[in-house]
Motif scaffolding. Sequence first.
Motif, PDB file in Angstrom:
ATOM      1  N   GLU A  53     -11.710   9.346  -4.174  1.00 45.63           N
ATOM      2  CA  GLU A  53     -12.229   7.998  -4.440  1.00 45.63           C
ATOM      3  C   GLU A  53     -11.080   7.009  -4.652  1.00 45.63           C
ATOM      4  OE1 GLU A  53     -12.347   6.331  -7.646  1.00 45.63           O
ATOM      5  OE2 GLU A  53     -13.514   4.662  -6.798  1.00 45.63           O
ATOM      6  N   LEU A  54     -11.294   5.755  -4.247  1.00 42.85           N
ATOM      7  CA  LEU A  54     -10.261   4.722  -4.217  1.00 42.85           C
ATOM      8  C   LEU A  54      -9.498   4.594  -5.529  1.00 42.85           C
ATOM      9  CD1 LEU A  54      -8.778   2.291  -3.015  1.00 42.85           C
ATOM     10  CD2 LEU A  54     -10.769   0.883  -3.594  1.00 42.85           C
ATOM     11  N   GLU A  55     -10.193   4.475  -6.634  1.00 41.27           N
ATOM     12  CA  GLU A  55      -9.514   4.261  -7.913  1.00 41.27           C
ATOM     13  C   GLU A  55      -8.601   5.429  -8.256  1.00 41.27           C
ATOM     14  OE1 GLU A  55     -10.608   3.626 -12.646  1.00 41.27           O
ATOM     15  OE2 GLU A  55     -12.159   3.297 -11.111  1.00 41.27           O
ATOM     16  N   LYS A  56      -9.069   6.644  -8.013  1.00 41.21           N
ATOM     17  CA  LYS A  56      -8.256   7.818  -8.326  1.00 41.21           C
ATOM     18  C   LYS A  56      -7.097   7.969  -7.358  1.00 41.21           C
ATOM     19  CE  LYS A  56     -10.779   8.563 -11.779  1.00 41.21           C
ATOM     20  NZ  LYS A  56     -10.229   8.197 -13.108  1.00 41.21           N
ATOM     21  N   PHE A  57      -7.297   7.539  -6.099  1.00 43.81           N
ATOM     22  CA  PHE A  57      -6.195   7.537  -5.149  1.00 43.81           C
ATOM     23  C   PHE A  57      -5.090   6.592  -5.638  1.00 43.81           C
ATOM     24  CE2 PHE A  57      -4.252   5.241  -1.551  1.00 43.81           C
ATOM     25  CZ  PHE A  57      -3.545   6.289  -0.964  1.00 43.81           C
ATOM     26  N   ASN A  58      -5.456   5.415  -6.064  1.00 42.81           N
ATOM     27  CA  ASN A  58      -4.467   4.459  -6.567  1.00 42.81           C
ATOM     28  C   ASN A  58      -3.753   5.003  -7.803  1.00 42.81           C
ATOM     29  OD1 ASN A  58      -4.876   2.511  -4.596  1.00 42.81           O
ATOM     30  ND2 ASN A  58      -6.577   1.562  -5.707  1.00 42.81           N
ATOM     31  N   GLN A  59      -4.494   5.701  -8.654  1.00 47.85           N
ATOM     32  CA  GLN A  59      -3.874   6.303  -9.832  1.00 47.85           C
ATOM     33  C   GLN A  59      -2.858   7.364  -9.430  1.00 47.85           C
ATOM     34  OE1 GLN A  59      -6.634   7.975 -12.696  1.00 47.85           O
ATOM     35  NE2 GLN A  59      -5.077   9.365 -13.499  1.00 47.85           N
ATOM     36  N   LEU A  60      -3.205   8.152  -8.428  1.00 47.49           N
ATOM     37  CA  LEU A  60      -2.299   9.212  -7.960  1.00 47.49           C
ATOM     38  C   LEU A  60      -0.989   8.630  -7.446  1.00 47.49           C
ATOM     39  CD1 LEU A  60      -4.715  11.622  -6.057  1.00 47.49           C
ATOM     40  CD2 LEU A  60      -3.370  12.173  -8.091  1.00 47.49           C
ATOM     41  N   ILE A  61      -1.070   7.606  -6.616  1.00 47.87           N
ATOM     42  CA  ILE A  61       0.171   7.092  -6.036  1.00 47.87           C
ATOM     43  C   ILE A  61       0.972   6.272  -7.045  1.00 47.87           C
ATOM     44  CG2 ILE A  61      -0.732   7.142  -3.681  1.00 47.87           C
ATOM     45  CD1 ILE A  61      -1.119   4.150  -3.815  1.00 47.87           C
ATOM     46  N   ARG A  62       0.310   5.672  -8.046  1.00 53.93           N
ATOM     47  CA  ARG A  62       1.058   4.980  -9.102  1.00 53.93           C
ATOM     48  C   ARG A  62       1.874   5.972  -9.920  1.00 53.93           C
ATOM     49  NH1 ARG A  62      -3.740   1.974  -9.978  1.00 53.93           N
ATOM     50  NH2 ARG A  62      -4.241   3.341 -11.745  1.00 53.93           N
ATOM     51  N   ASP A  63       1.301   7.126 -10.167  1.00 54.96           N
ATOM     52  CA  ASP A  63       1.954   8.117 -11.020  1.00 54.96           C
ATOM     53  C   ASP A  63       2.922   9.017 -10.269  1.00 54.96           C
ATOM     54  OD1 ASP A  63       0.428   7.074 -13.015  1.00 54.96           O
ATOM     55  OD2 ASP A  63      -1.090   8.668 -12.988  1.00 54.96           O
ATOM     56  N   ASN A  64       2.911   8.954  -8.928  1.00 59.98           N
ATOM     57  CA  ASN A  64       3.753   9.860  -8.126  1.00 59.98           C
ATOM     58  C   ASN A  64       4.376   9.058  -6.989  1.00 59.98           C
ATOM     59  OD1 ASN A  64       2.886  12.774  -9.153  1.00 59.98           O
ATOM     60  ND2 ASN A  64       1.044  11.501  -9.024  1.00 59.98           N
ATOM     61  N   LEU A  86       7.076   9.441  -5.098  1.00 53.47           N
ATOM     62  CA  LEU A  86       7.500  10.118  -3.876  1.00 53.47           C
ATOM     63  C   LEU A  86       6.319  10.341  -2.951  1.00 53.47           C
ATOM     64  CD1 LEU A  86      10.080  12.742  -5.222  1.00 53.47           C
ATOM     65  CD2 LEU A  86      10.533  10.604  -3.993  1.00 53.47           C
ATOM     66  N   VAL A  87       5.195  10.757  -3.522  1.00 54.18           N
ATOM     67  CA  VAL A  87       3.988  10.934  -2.717  1.00 54.18           C
ATOM     68  C   VAL A  87       3.562   9.594  -2.118  1.00 54.18           C
ATOM     69  CG1 VAL A  87       1.535  11.513  -2.808  1.00 54.18           C
ATOM     70  CG2 VAL A  87       3.201  12.946  -4.006  1.00 54.18           C
ATOM     71  N   ALA A  88       3.621   8.533  -2.917  1.00 62.46           N
ATOM     72  CA  ALA A  88       3.238   7.204  -2.429  1.00 62.46           C
ATOM     73  C   ALA A  88       4.110   6.780  -1.257  1.00 62.46           C
ATOM     74  CB  ALA A  88       3.346   6.194  -3.563  1.00 62.46           C
ATOM     75  N   ASP A  89       5.417   7.026  -1.353  1.00 57.22           N
ATOM     76  CA  ASP A  89       6.332   6.647  -0.271  1.00 57.22           C
ATOM     77  C   ASP A  89       6.006   7.396   1.014  1.00 57.22           C
ATOM     78  OD1 ASP A  89       7.580   4.934  -1.994  1.00 57.22           O
ATOM     79  OD2 ASP A  89       9.255   6.291  -2.450  1.00 57.22           O
ATOM     80  N   GLU A  90       5.755   8.701   0.883  1.00 58.55           N
ATOM     81  CA  GLU A  90       5.443   9.496   2.066  1.00 58.55           C
ATOM     82  C   GLU A  90       4.138   9.039   2.699  1.00 58.55           C
ATOM     83  OE1 GLU A  90       7.058  11.917   3.825  1.00 58.55           O
ATOM     84  OE2 GLU A  90       8.749  11.293   2.607  1.00 58.55           O
ATOM     85  N   ILE A  91       3.141   8.786   1.906  1.00 63.53           N
ATOM     86  CA  ILE A  91       1.853   8.329   2.423  1.00 63.53           C
ATOM     87  C   ILE A  91       2.006   7.000   3.154  1.00 63.53           C
ATOM     88  CG2 ILE A  91      -0.420   7.438   1.734  1.00 63.53           C
ATOM     89  CD1 ILE A  91      -0.484   9.626  -0.400  1.00 63.53           C
ATOM     90  N   ALA A  92       2.837   6.129   2.598  1.00 63.09           N
ATOM     91  CA  ALA A  92       3.033   4.806   3.195  1.00 63.09           C
ATOM     92  C   ALA A  92       3.729   4.887   4.551  1.00 63.09           C
ATOM     93  CB  ALA A  92       3.852   3.928   2.253  1.00 63.09           C
ATOM     94  N   LEU A  93       4.511   5.950   4.762  1.00 65.06           N
ATOM     95  CA  LEU A  93       5.320   6.029   5.969  1.00 65.06           C
ATOM     96  C   LEU A  93       4.686   6.840   7.102  1.00 65.06           C
ATOM     97  CD1 LEU A  93       8.893   6.599   4.473  1.00 65.06           C
ATOM     98  CD2 LEU A  93       8.099   4.580   5.720  1.00 65.06           C
ATOM     99  N   THR A  94       4.123   7.992   6.768  1.00 67.93           N
ATOM    100  CA  THR A  94       3.861   8.977   7.818  1.00 67.93           C
ATOM    101  C   THR A  94       2.822   8.546   8.842  1.00 67.93           C
ATOM    102  OG1 THR A  94       2.378  10.102   6.271  1.00 67.93           O
ATOM    103  CG2 THR A  94       4.600  10.968   6.485  1.00 67.93           C
ATOM    104  N   LEU A  95       1.636   8.163   8.412  1.00 63.29           N
ATOM    105  CA  LEU A  95       0.610   7.836   9.398  1.00 63.29           C
ATOM    106  C   LEU A  95       0.956   6.569  10.163  1.00 63.29           C
ATOM    107  CD1 LEU A  95      -1.984   8.701  10.688  1.00 63.29           C
ATOM    108  CD2 LEU A  95      -3.235   7.380   8.984  1.00 63.29           C
TER     109      LEU A  95
END
Length: 516
Positions: free
Chosen positions: A483-494, A496-505
């Motif tokens: 879900e959107l809110e939890k996705f945003n929470q995940l990338i705020r707290d991590n 490196l994961v946020a950077d990879e997600i922003a780049l790969t696709l």
Amino acid sequence: MFTQLRNRWFQPKQPTLLASKPPNQRENLIELRNVIKSYETPVGLFVALKNANLTVKAGEFVAVIGKSGSGKSTLINMITGIDRPTLGEIYVAGKPVHQLDEGEMAVWRGHHLGIIFQFFQLLPTLTLLENVILPMEFARLYNAPERKARALELLRMVDVADHANKYPTAVSGGQQQRVAIARALANDPDVLVADEPTGNLDAKTADAIFQIFEDFARQGRTILMVTHDNELASRASRVVLLADGEIAEASVSHALPALDQKQMVELSTRLDPLRYSPGTVIFRQGDPADKFYIIIKGEVEVVLEHPSGEEVISGTMGQGQYFGEVGLLKDQPRTATIRVAQTGEVMLMALDRAMFQQLMIDSEVTHREIALMMRQRVTVNQLMRILSAQTSTKLIQPSDYALRTFQPGELIFQKGDVAGHFYLIYSGAVEIMMPGQEETVLMRLESGQHFGEQGLELTAGKRTQTIRAAADLEIPTQLISIELEKFNQLIRDNHLVADEIALTLHQQVAEKLEER
């Protein structure tokens, strides 16, 4: 001398099949459809060919390779009509050879096929010259003087004309094989089928014979050759890899589509077939990374370690997918455990570390695609670890994400929809459709990859693409929906994961659009 022989005897025929057709438009000259061949043995049923599907176009030079007992000779026997399939259909030059009776098959084979047997099959009561003349007599081709002249020329081509009047027992095994090759060429066949034709020849003679085959293929004829010699196989225009009665070629091509023909041939000769029973661990997290694997049949599970000590299955992979690249590319131990699913056994093709590294050097596009897949898989595994750890500490509830199932071809979302979820592909595959051409597939994502972030991050909550479950699969696609809110929470707290997600696709889509 061969040029003279070619001009004299092997002028291209004029059948409709090859007339005025460029190579990429030639029809399938050989086609196997779901062929199964089984035998009753004292210890039970033995299945030599398992649902074999194969097409060979006119003019292709196909090398069939595989370990002893893999089904190579059985495949050849099916195509030549020497043996019959238990189930399935076989067409050669449009003829349903599986429906011909013995008499019809013998007549048809004499006119259209040239066969080189592994053990010569020369008639011991005929001279070498008479053995070569015999198929011309059976097929009623040429008059008697022409048959003799043709046979002598063929024997000269394979360097045994001096022994033309000897009997097979008076010459060596290698010389008998040369005569068998001459006999196979006697009726100027459309298809030349050879079972280890150079197995009893010295290296110099084998190379000369192989050059004859190459010239024969250049004339628009078709060659199907079983060989254990990987060097010779790599010179063919295509390699068909058999493992335990199954044809692995399509799965290898699907896994590594960027390889050109030469690279695919070279790779096929270096793969090692492996088979594992349900529940078997192929490698464990922390093991040294020594091989790259392509799945030919069955499913494997990606298993992660949970902080509680329990297992977390982050996804499953099936036919045509690969694994093992992370440790090899990063030069580090395995980052996850790979285990065979309980649904059935799995067949793999393995490539050792040295050959994998060479593949990465030889094909820049393949290296880039595998590296991008690796980054997405690492990101997905990190997210799965975070989700499982946070679930156990109640920071994220299971209700915040769900395992959703989509049937083949079912729409997941379309361009313009409100973006409310981020997706991890648990099993199966999805297709991203071409913008403005919603029936054209731009790219494909498979288990271990993710999608859906563009609408969440870049476009004020609107989807920029249409994505559906892969339409060509026979099984549903399963997605982990966050879900959107939890996705945003995940990338705020991590971060490196946020950077990879922003780049790969974004990188992947941009590359595909650039290719178009």
